[in-house]
Write an enzyme that holds these catalytic residues in place. Structure first.
Site, mmCIF file in Angstrom:
data_model
loop_
_atom_site.group_PDB
_atom_site.id
_atom_site.type_symbol
_atom_site.label_atom_id
_atom_site.label_comp_id
_atom_site.label_asym_id
_atom_site.label_seq_id
_atom_site.Cartn_x
_atom_site.Cartn_y
_atom_site.Cartn_z
ATOM 1 N N ASP A 166 36.207 43.872 29.342
ATOM 2 C CA ASP A 166 36.685 43.846 27.924
ATOM 3 C C ASP A 166 36.514 42.177 27.615
ATOM 4 O O ASP A 166 35.754 42.026 26.520
ATOM 5 C CB ASP A 166 38.214 43.897 27.968
ATOM 6 C CG ASP A 166 38.391 45.483 28.415
ATOM 7 O OD1 ASP A 166 37.587 46.049 28.725
ATOM 8 O OD2 ASP A 166 39.499 45.899 28.228
ATOM 9 N N GLU A 401 45.447 44.706 40.579
ATOM 10 C CA GLU A 401 44.169 45.238 39.796
ATOM 11 C C GLU A 401 43.097 44.127 39.897
ATOM 12 O O GLU A 401 41.733 44.506 39.992
ATOM 13 C CB GLU A 401 44.823 45.199 38.294
ATOM 14 C CG GLU A 401 43.749 45.530 37.182
ATOM 15 C CD GLU A 401 44.321 45.528 35.774
ATOM 16 O OE1 GLU A 401 45.596 44.962 35.502
ATOM 17 O OE2 GLU A 401 43.653 45.999 34.814
HETATM 18 C C1 DGY Z 1 42.741 47.790 28.435
HETATM 19 O O1 DGY Z 1 43.788 48.258 27.726
HETATM 20 O O2 DGY Z 1 42.708 46.550 29.060
HETATM 21 C C2 DGY Z 1 41.498 48.495 28.708
HETATM 22 O O3 DGY Z 1 40.646 47.881 29.367
HETATM 23 C C3 DGY Z 1 40.805 48.956 27.513
HETATM 24 O O4 DGY Z 1 39.986 50.204 27.948
#
Ligand code: DGY
Length: 431
Positions: A166, A401
């Site tokens: 992202d 993560e």
């Molecule tokens: C998030 O919410 O960070 C996700 O990557 C969006 O898909």
């Protein structure tokens, strides 16, 4: 922790995020089903529970639109707190959306065919293959028909969320050039359980919401979207994953006795486009291409190594990627203050941030792609070194993560499903 204990712990993470037929990426932060997460999770599950891996795939395909698109999120019926919620996408009423399932209106890196082949290799099941093959083919057809209308062999993405990375350094310039007007009001939910210093900024979220609003206004008509979206990118990582998935789709087609010519055509075109359009001979990097401004994006991210995983690099390109970049301590290799392979972005990037989501931290899926790519191109020792560092990170900091490459500290969500799934894959198949 020894390998046996790590394997058990990884299986426990997947079990704790199992909601019955599908797996949450993480319990509070990501309460729905995500597309590429589920594909990676299915690869992990394939090693010890192929039936459950098949269920993960079926569950994701419940959300497939009738035009072939597989959405990036399939929403759980009764789960609040995540932004954007299902209704944000305004997909209800769109004729392509399957009845009774709530989905987002964008897609994500297409790893699913690769996961299906992995499941089939571990537990051959012609019935399952026959069942899901048409859906996989329909998704890839959608990508080439709707996102590559000129037939170049590169599918465009129209939102940073489609890239999976992202807030990558690659999107900084593209997002900065945008002037988001009339951004609908919204409230973020992602900084409740994870510190804001480990998430995208508000400025980025404004642009994510603005871009999603434009997609809603276009009612997800891809011709309109391609003609107007300010974010229109040919992404190296997305297309390398697609290429590898097409190799796997071709193998599945051959096994089913289905024609392979169409997939072979995609494979040839994509390979050519990577060399012609995405390879930068001066820098020795594969770079994303901004279709809207018709310029190569000069940002150096971990995606540059994904062509190794997909067999898209020539021998000399592979040598340059490894010798000049992966092993370069100023970019990706460990050195004094930075102990771990492989940061998500080159440490030289002015936008680098070792704790902020996709801006620098080490991700298990990034390392996994690099490891598999190095094994494919004949670098077994370096692959083994990155594999053992990846296992060490998880054994020390937990199934986080992502990880700070400097000190290995865990960041983002805890008990993250794909970190567990890919640790299982790395343990079961060292290479
Ligand atoms: C998030 O919410 O960070 C996700 O990557 C969006 O898909």
């Amino acid at each position: 922790m020894d390998d046996g204990a790590l394997l058990e712990a990884a299986r426990d993470v997947l079990a704790s995020n199992d909601v019955g037929g599908w797996t949450k990426p993480a319990s509070h932060q990501y309460p729905h089903q995500w597309n590429w997460d589920s594909a990676l999770i299915a690869i992990g599950l394939s090693w010890f529970d192929p039936d459950r891996a098949q269920a993960e795939v079926r569950s994701l395909l419940r959300g497939q639109w009738s035009d072939g698109m597989v959405p990036h999120i399939i929403y759980a019926p009764r789960s609040a707190g995540y932004f954007p919620p299902a209704e944000f996408w305004q997909t209800q009423g769109n004729r392509a959306v399957p009845a009774g399932v709530r989905t987002s209106g964008i897609t994500q890196p297409p790893i699913l065919a690769t996961a299906v082949r992995a499941i089939h290799q571990r537990a051959p099941d012609a019935g399952f293959l026959r069942e899901v093959y048409p859906s996989l083919l329909a998704w890839h057809r959608w990508l080439f028909r709707e996102r590559d209308p000129a037939g170049e062999g590169l599918a465009c993405i129209v939102h940073p969320w489609e890239s999976g990375m992202d807030n990558s350094v690659c999107w900084v310039g593209v997002l900065a050039a945008m002037d988001p007007i009339d951004v609908p009001p919204y409230r973020r939910g992602d900084t409740i359980h994870v510190g804001p210093d480990q998430r995208p900024t508000d400025t980025e979220y404004d642009r994510y919401v603005y871009l999603a609003d434009l997609l809603r206004k276009a009612e997800y008509d891809q011709t309109t979207v391609l003609a107007s979206s300010p974010f229109l990118v040919e992404d190296v990582l997305f297309n390398a994953i697609l290429q590898r998935a097409n190799e796997d789709l071709r193998a599945l087609a051959a096994e089913l006795g289905e024609p392979t010519e169409e997939v072979e055509g995609w494979l040839v075109r994509t390979k050519d486009a990577f060399r012609r359009k995405l390879w930068d001979e001066d820098r020795g990097l594969f770079l994303d291409y901004d279709v809207r401004s018709r310029r190569s994006i000069q940002e150096n991210s971990v995606g540059t190594f994904a062509p190794l995983y997909a067999g898209l690099a020539g021998e000399s390109e592979a040598r340059r990627l490894v010798g000049e970049h992966l092993l370069n301590p100023a970019e990706y290799a460990p050195e004094g203050g930075s102990r771990y392979f492989v940061p998500t972005a080159s440490k030289e990037s002015p936008h680098w941030d070792g704790r902020r989501y996709w801006r620098g931290p080490v991700w298990v899926n990034g390392n996994w792609l690099v490891i598999r790519g190095l094994q494919r191109y004949g670098y077994p020792e370096l692959a083994a070194q990155i594999r053992s560092q990846t296992l060490e990170l998880v054994a020390t900091a937990g199934f986080r993560e992502h990880f700070d490459p400097g000190n290995g500290e865990g960041c983002g969500a805890s008990n993250f499903s794909w970190s567990a799934a890919l640790v299982i894959d790395l343990l079961m198949s060292p290479g």
